[in-house]
Design an enzyme around this catalytic site. Structure first.
Site, short mmCIF file in Angstrom:
data_model
loop_
_atom_site.label_atom_id
_atom_site.label_comp_id
_atom_site.label_asym_id
_atom_site.label_seq_id
_atom_site.Cartn_x
_atom_site.Cartn_y
_atom_site.Cartn_z
N GLY A 72 0.82 -1.20 0.00
CA GLY A 72 0.00 0.00 0.00
C GLY A 72 0.86 1.25 0.00
O GLY A 72 0.47 2.29 -0.53
N SER A 107 -3.75 -4.18 -0.17
CA SER A 107 -2.47 -4.77 0.25
C SER A 107 -2.75 -6.11 0.92
O SER A 107 -3.52 -6.19 1.89
CB SER A 107 -1.79 -3.80 1.24
OG SER A 107 -0.62 -4.39 1.75
N CYS A 142 6.33 7.22 16.91
CA CYS A 142 7.49 7.73 17.64
C CYS A 142 8.48 8.28 16.62
O CYS A 142 8.86 7.56 15.70
CB CYS A 142 8.19 6.61 18.38
SG CYS A 142 7.26 6.02 19.77
N1 PLP Z 1 -2.72 2.51 3.58
C1 PLP Z 1 -3.36 2.15 4.69
C2 PLP Z 1 -4.73 2.68 4.93
C3 PLP Z 1 -2.77 1.28 5.60
O1 PLP Z 1 -3.43 0.92 6.69
C4 PLP Z 1 -1.47 0.79 5.34
C5 PLP Z 1 -0.78 -0.09 6.30
O2 PLP Z 1 -0.81 0.10 7.48
C6 PLP Z 1 -0.83 1.20 4.16
C7 PLP Z 1 -1.48 2.05 3.31
C8 PLP Z 1 0.54 0.70 3.81
O3 PLP Z 1 0.43 -0.59 3.31
P1 PLP Z 1 1.70 -1.57 3.24
O4 PLP Z 1 1.96 -2.03 4.64
O5 PLP Z 1 1.23 -2.68 2.35
O6 PLP Z 1 2.81 -0.80 2.65
#
Ligand code: PLP
Length: 371
Positions: free
Chosen positions: A69, A191, A315
């Site tokens: 993602g 993802s 953090c």
């Molecule tokens: N977008 C959202 C809404 C997410 O919750 C996350 C992951 O926490 C991501 C993007 C990032 O995805 P990835 O862990 O596959 O890089």
């Protein structure tokens, strides 16, 4: 250990692992190679792409496999900016950093950005998005469901506004699979590790004819949009996991466990408040602030009791900053005491009850009193 952090990541489904194994051991060719080993891998990749396309409701040539993602969000924001060279962006103030920080980076490069604030329930108003549209708006991003509160946005409506105004619309659907129909105006991404698939595997829909530039130069993989040897096993795993998750058949059970937990917490812990709209949320999420209790302290205390949850805080350089998404909804003070419980298909009602008792004890310890 009781794992209530399914919004961070989920375990791999056994059936998904089984589907992936042959592509790590026996069908290991490079899907770009011209010989039989390559063709076997290419066939599996094609089938995975078609399976994803069927779930997305698009054609296979509109599905791109990529690493996560994070990469998808970066690609959407920066790829569109690269393609246009200048213009105005509309970004919701509660986006994941993959999108939000990419927009800040584009702002530094001279793109104008309007950030849309949510209301106190975490909802982004489509009217506010429409009011922000300008003649030079090239891009808009509003996530389908927020990663911290689970609040679902009206992305159908926002997608329609963008189509009408010829704006590239990206919707981060990483937390929304199975809970929300995919908005298909320009682009969205999922993802795999958020729905019992492998980590490091995502799929992105990009509507045919969209104006977006590749950010990763290399081979001509992925319709020339992303260089690099494709991880066929991960694509197969993502497709298998997506078919299960998108059906949403586990939602009722997940939300029943979540609601059991949430209703008890709100009734039995004085000063507990739900962050985000009560009904417009994904089935898994309960984000709760507890007056007078620091979120990070509660995470540590619950961890000692064998319960895995998270705060929305990040953090950085030794300083703990409260969640941006929750701060803009309800203020910093309440954001500091936010705790995210996210349930999944392997959680039980007994675990929910155990977590309630552990949370009650933790709050009493922190407050130095009985509840
Ligand atoms: N977008 C959202 C809404 C997410 O919750 C996350 C992951 O926490 C991501 C993007 C990032 O995805 P990835 O862990 O596959 O890089």
């Amino acid at each position: 250990m009781i794992y209530l952090d399914n919004a961070a990541t989920t375990p791999l489904d056994g059936n998904v692992l089984e589907a992936m194994l042959p592509y790590m051991q026996t069908v290991y060719g490079n899907s770009q190679s011209q010989h039989a080993a390559g063709r076997n891998a290419a066939r599996a990749l094609l089938a995975a792409r078609d399976d994803v396309a069927e779930v997305f409701g698009c054609s296979g040539s509109e599905v791109l496999f990529l690493s996560g993602g994070t990469e998808a969000g970066n690609f959407a924001v920066k790829g569109v900016c690269e393609a246009y060279g200048k213009g105005h962006l509309i970004i919701s103030a509660i986006e994941h950093p993959a999108v939000y920080d990419s927009a800040l980076a584009m702002q530094k490069r001279g793109f104008d950005v309007t950030f849309i604030q949510p209301d106190e329930f975490g909802v982004i108003s489509p009217d506010k998005v429409e009011e922000a549209v300008r003649a030079d708006t090239i891009f808009c991003a509003v996530m389908a469901a927020n990663n911290e509160t689970g609040v679902i946005q009206d992305v159908e409506k926002i997608s329609e506004i963008c189509t009408r105004n010829d704006i590239f619309f990206y919707s981060d659907c990483v937390q929304a699979v199975g809970a929300v129909p995919f908005p298909k105006s320009s682009s969205f991404a999922v993802s795999a590790h958020k729905f019992y698939g492998p980590k490091g595997a995502a799929a992105m829909y990009i509507k045919k004819g969209s104006k977006i530039s590749s950010l990763i130069s290399g081979g001509r993989q992925e319709m020339g949009l992303r260089g690099g040897t494709v991880n066929v096993a991960s694509a197969v795993g993502l497709a298998a996991a997506l078919k299960i998750a998108a059906a949403g058949s586990e939602n009722a059970e997940i939300s029943a466990v979540r609601d059991r937990f949430l209703n008890r917490v709100l009734a039995e812990i004085p000063g507990a408040e739900l962050n985000g709209d009560r009904l417009r949320r994904v089935p898994s999420n309960a984000n709760i602030s507890i007056k007078g209790c620091n979120g990070d302290n509660m995470v540590f205390a619950l961890d000692l009791k064998g319960i895995c949850v998270s705060t929305g805080s990040a953090c950085s350089a030794g300083a703990v900053t409260p969640s941006r998404a929750i701060s803009v909804m309800v203020g910093e003070e309440r954001a500091k005491s936010a705790l995210r419980f996210s349930f999944g298909k392997y959680n039980t009602a007994e675990e929910a009850d155990f977590a309630v008792e552990a949370l009650k004890q933790t709050v009493a310890q922190i407050r130095g009193s009985n509840l």
